[in-house]
Write a protein that holds these residues in place. Structure first.
Motif, PDB file in Angstrom:
ATOM      1  N   PRO A  80       0.839  -1.200   0.000  1.00 14.55           N
ATOM      2  CA  PRO A  80       0.000   0.000   0.000  1.00 14.55           C
ATOM      3  C   PRO A  80       0.869   1.244   0.000  1.00 14.55           C
ATOM      4  O   PRO A  80       1.896   1.303   0.680  1.00 14.55           O
ATOM      5  N   TRP A 146      -4.556   1.495   6.426  1.00 14.31           N
ATOM      6  CA  TRP A 146      -4.827   1.251   5.017  1.00 14.31           C
ATOM      7  C   TRP A 146      -5.800   0.080   4.935  1.00 14.31           C
ATOM      8  O   TRP A 146      -5.577  -0.958   5.566  1.00 14.31           O
ATOM      9  N   TRP A 155      -6.737   0.263  -2.807  1.00 16.95           N
ATOM     10  CA  TRP A 155      -6.420   0.523  -1.413  1.00 16.95           C
ATOM     11  C   TRP A 155      -6.891   1.914  -1.033  1.00 16.95           C
ATOM     12  O   TRP A 155      -6.881   2.834  -1.856  1.00 16.95           O
ATOM     13  N   TYR A 157      -6.486   4.931   2.095  1.00 14.16           N
ATOM     14  CA  TYR A 157      -5.825   5.404   3.310  1.00 14.16           C
ATOM     15  C   TYR A 157      -6.879   6.063   4.187  1.00 14.16           C
ATOM     16  O   TYR A 157      -7.631   6.929   3.724  1.00 14.16           O
ATOM     17  N   THR A 163     -11.773   8.416   4.265  1.00 17.69           N
ATOM     18  CA  THR A 163     -10.864   7.582   3.489  1.00 17.69           C
ATOM     19  C   THR A 163     -10.485   8.283   2.200  1.00 17.69           C
ATOM     20  O   THR A 163     -11.296   9.006   1.607  1.00 17.69           O
TER      21      THR A 163
END
Length: 206
Positions: A80, A146, A155, A157, A163
């Motif tokens: 990630p 993550w 992915w 964060y 997010t």
């Protein structure tokens, strides 16, 4: 073919080793140049590496001790990426708790199937059917989180409850449908196949 620096390499070289990928469980063969002519020491399974440069399907990777070599970049497992850069505001998506709930539900389904297998209530074939298609990803580092969004195949964060979407784990060669090592029976390339000669897409290939 011209060398292309790896665009997702995080930040400038500050002297601190920042891995971008890990080697797959089977390890990877390496070469001294992106031509498949002179093999060198293989990369150990699950070794963190930093992808510095791409030439077609070739990738120049550096290890934490400074050792570097060329390998098949398509077989590397991407980590990630870090939080979005401060230069621009990240695109906010749903509340992080919703995604976290989906991750927990998927993990609970896997755990239930695993308990049935361990207790003898299910055989391996039933276990495989029960877990087919389940995909989970979560990395926690202090207050940084993550999460892998399986519905969108990317992915995210998590910054508090918000997010920010990051890049898809699929690599450019996979997105373009490029064939080559590691994906077809009888195809030459790194990863332990007999008669390997390296990935395609650079000068001096097979």
């Amino acid at each position: 073919m011209n060398a292309v620096p790896y665009a997702s390499t995080p930040g400038p070289d500050t002297g601190v080793f920042l891995p971008t990928h890990v080697v797959p469980p089977g390890g990877l063969a390496t070469w001294t140049a992106p031509d498949g002519a002179v093999p060198t020491a293989p990369l150990d399974p699950l070794l963190p590496v930093r992808l510095v440069e791409r030439r077609g399907d070739w990738g120049y990777v550096r290890c934490t001790n400074g050792w570097a070599a060329w390998t098949d970049s398509r077989l590397l497992v991407p980590l990630p990426q870090g939080p979005p850069a401060a230069g621009g505001p990240p695109v906010r998506t749903d509340d992080a708790r919703r995604l976290l709930t989906r991750v927990q539900e998927t993990l609970a389904r896997y755990r239930h199937a695993l308990e049935d297998l361990a207790a003898g209530h299910a055989d391996t074939e039933t276990f495989a059917r029960a877990t087919h298609g389940l995909r989970i990803g979560a990395v926690v580092d202090g207050d940084a989180l993550w999460l892998y969004d399986a519905e969108r195949d990317l992915w995210c964060y998590c910054d508090g409850t918000a997010t920010a979407a990051l890049a898809s784990p699929a690599r450019p060669d996979e997105q373009a449908g490029t064939s080559g090592p590691g994906g077809q029976a009888g195809t030459s390339g790194p990863g332990g196949q007999a008669g390997t000669s390296g990935p395609s897409g650079a000068g001096g290939d097979r």
